[in-house]
Design an enzyme around this catalytic site. Structure first.
Site, short mmCIF file in Angstrom:
data_model
loop_
_atom_site.label_atom_id
_atom_site.label_comp_id
_atom_site.label_asym_id
_atom_site.label_seq_id
_atom_site.Cartn_x
_atom_site.Cartn_y
_atom_site.Cartn_z
N ASP A 127 55.73 41.21 20.01
CA ASP A 127 54.39 40.74 19.67
C ASP A 127 54.40 40.47 18.17
OD1 ASP A 127 51.66 40.42 18.99
OD2 ASP A 127 51.06 41.57 20.76
N HIS B 252 45.77 38.46 42.49
CA HIS B 252 45.04 38.69 41.23
C HIS B 252 44.11 39.91 41.35
CE1 HIS B 252 43.60 36.46 37.38
NE2 HIS B 252 43.61 37.77 37.20
N ILE B 253 44.67 41.05 41.68
CA ILE B 253 43.87 42.25 41.91
C ILE B 253 44.24 43.40 40.97
CG2 ILE B 253 43.38 41.74 44.34
CD1 ILE B 253 45.71 43.63 45.09
N GLU C 41 44.55 29.19 41.53
CA GLU C 41 44.11 30.29 42.40
C GLU C 41 42.90 29.84 43.22
OE1 GLU C 41 43.45 33.75 39.98
OE2 GLU C 41 45.53 33.83 39.30
N ALA D 218 49.63 39.19 33.99
CA ALA D 218 48.74 38.76 32.91
C ALA D 218 47.94 37.54 33.32
CB ALA D 218 49.54 38.51 31.64
N ARG D 219 48.46 36.34 33.05
CA ARG D 219 47.76 35.11 33.37
C ARG D 219 48.75 34.04 33.82
NH1 ARG D 219 42.30 35.29 34.28
NH2 ARG D 219 41.45 36.95 32.98
N ILE E 264 46.53 46.23 27.08
CA ILE E 264 47.31 46.52 28.28
C ILE E 264 48.76 46.84 27.93
CG2 ILE E 264 48.19 45.56 30.45
CD1 ILE E 264 45.58 43.87 30.54
#
Length: 345
Positions: free
Chosen positions: A202, A312-313, A293, A263-264, A183
């Protein structure tokens, strides 16, 4: 002829799985299908049910799943769980193709012990999430949410055209991209088209020659936080990245910066984010994923005027469905042909 069990849902439709498998493998196989009610019914988590330890984000009662799979040699699914106990009751099962970036609904170690090959579909929604991320950034930088909410209240915010309140263009901004995987690399490519100054953090990968030649910088986390007008998260959740955005790291962000998380949820300490938004240290945030969630109705971040939230879509696109099904079908074809998997787990 192989017996193939498909357990889809209302996003990853069973019919799409079936059609892609037939395209890849022919129609000479016995295929049975089951549709689960997700996303209209929320997923379960392994820690909540005895015997499902280590599993998360799955749907389906173990006994009913085992009964449906029965003597199938191949299972294709997105959400159906497979625990160690369930695998012991499925001696004919040899391949599980999970149409997700990670097989979090499968006890992979138990599958390995049982001689069951598990494969997944990494990057299935990378394009969808990357596009959504650009939309999320634009919603904040160009005051799209601010203007929208004002109009819904009956307010005409002509003052947003004032020089001291107008939004900024990506062509004049620095965006920090944390995580340079499937991503993150796509987000960088899209940002470059806007003429954005892009920073990447990263520690485990190097920039592509294309990005490096385009002026993208590979920097330390602290440098990214200090320089970026927008910080957007795209790493996996690991012990190293869990709560990577916390009181200390938010404090290192540039005053007035924007925070984006598509992301998360576990990557972020949302209490710390709330404090930084209320204090004005951060100008706004766009949140697509959450620690819990669905989010509680009384969650403080729901009340702030400088936050955009979506349920979260980001990965929910029609192309994600067909692409993931194509990837799963190719794994089924390779298994039947005696070939090694493309994405083993």
């Amino acid at each position: 002829m192989k017996k193939i069990a498909i357990i889809g849902d209302r996003f990853m439709l069973p019919d799409v799985f079936r059609d892609k498998i037939i395209d890849a493998c022919g129609d000479g196989h016995e295929i049975r299908m089951l549709e689960q009610p997700w996303p209209d019914v929320p997923m379960e988590h392994g820690y909540a049910i005895e015997g499902m330890d280590g599993l998360k984000e799955y749907l389906g009662k173990p006994a009913e799943i085992v009964d449906f799979i029965g003597d199938a040699e191949i299972l294709v699914t997105q959400l159906a769980p497979l625990s160690r106990e369930m695998l012991a009751a499925l001696p004919d099962l040899k391949l599980v193709a999970v149409s997700r970036g990670g097989p979090v609904n499968i006890d992979v170690n138990a599958a390995r012990d049982a001689g069951v090959r598990v494969v997944n579909t990494p990057g299935r929604n990378a394009s969808a999430v990357a596009e959504f991320t650009i939309g999320a950034i634009l919603a904040e930088t160009r005051l799209i949410r601010t203007g929208h909410e004002a109009l819904r209240r009956g307010e005409w915010r002509g003052d947003l055209y004032r020089a001291d309140r107008a939004g900024r263009e990506l062509s004049e901004m620095t965006v920090g991209v944390v995580g340079y995987g499937n991503i993150g690399t796509k987000v960088v490519r899209l940002l470059r088209a806007f003429g954005t100054n892009v920073l990447v953090h990263d520690p485990y990968v190097q920039l592509s020659a294309e990005d490096r030649n385009a002026g993208v910088e590979h920097v330390s986390f602290d440098d990214l936080l200090a320089r970026a007008d927008v910080v957007t998260l795209h790493p996996r959740v690991t012990e190293e990245t869990r709560n990577m955005m916390n009181a200390e790291t938010f404090a290192k962000m540039k005053p007035g910066a924007i925070f984006v998380n598509t992301a998360r949820g576990p990557l972020c300490d949302y209490d710390a984010l709330y404090e930084n938004l209320v204090s004005g240290h951060l100008s706004s945030a766009m949140l697509e994923t959450f620690a819990v969630e669905p989010v509680p109705e009384d969650w403080p971040l729901l009340k702030l005027p400088n936050v955009t939230l979506t349920p979260h879509i980001a990965g929910a696109s029609v192309r994600t469905v067909t692409y993931a099904a194509e990837m799963a079908a190719e794994e089924v074809r390779r298994f039947i042909a005696g070939l090694p998997p493309v994405h083993p787990c």
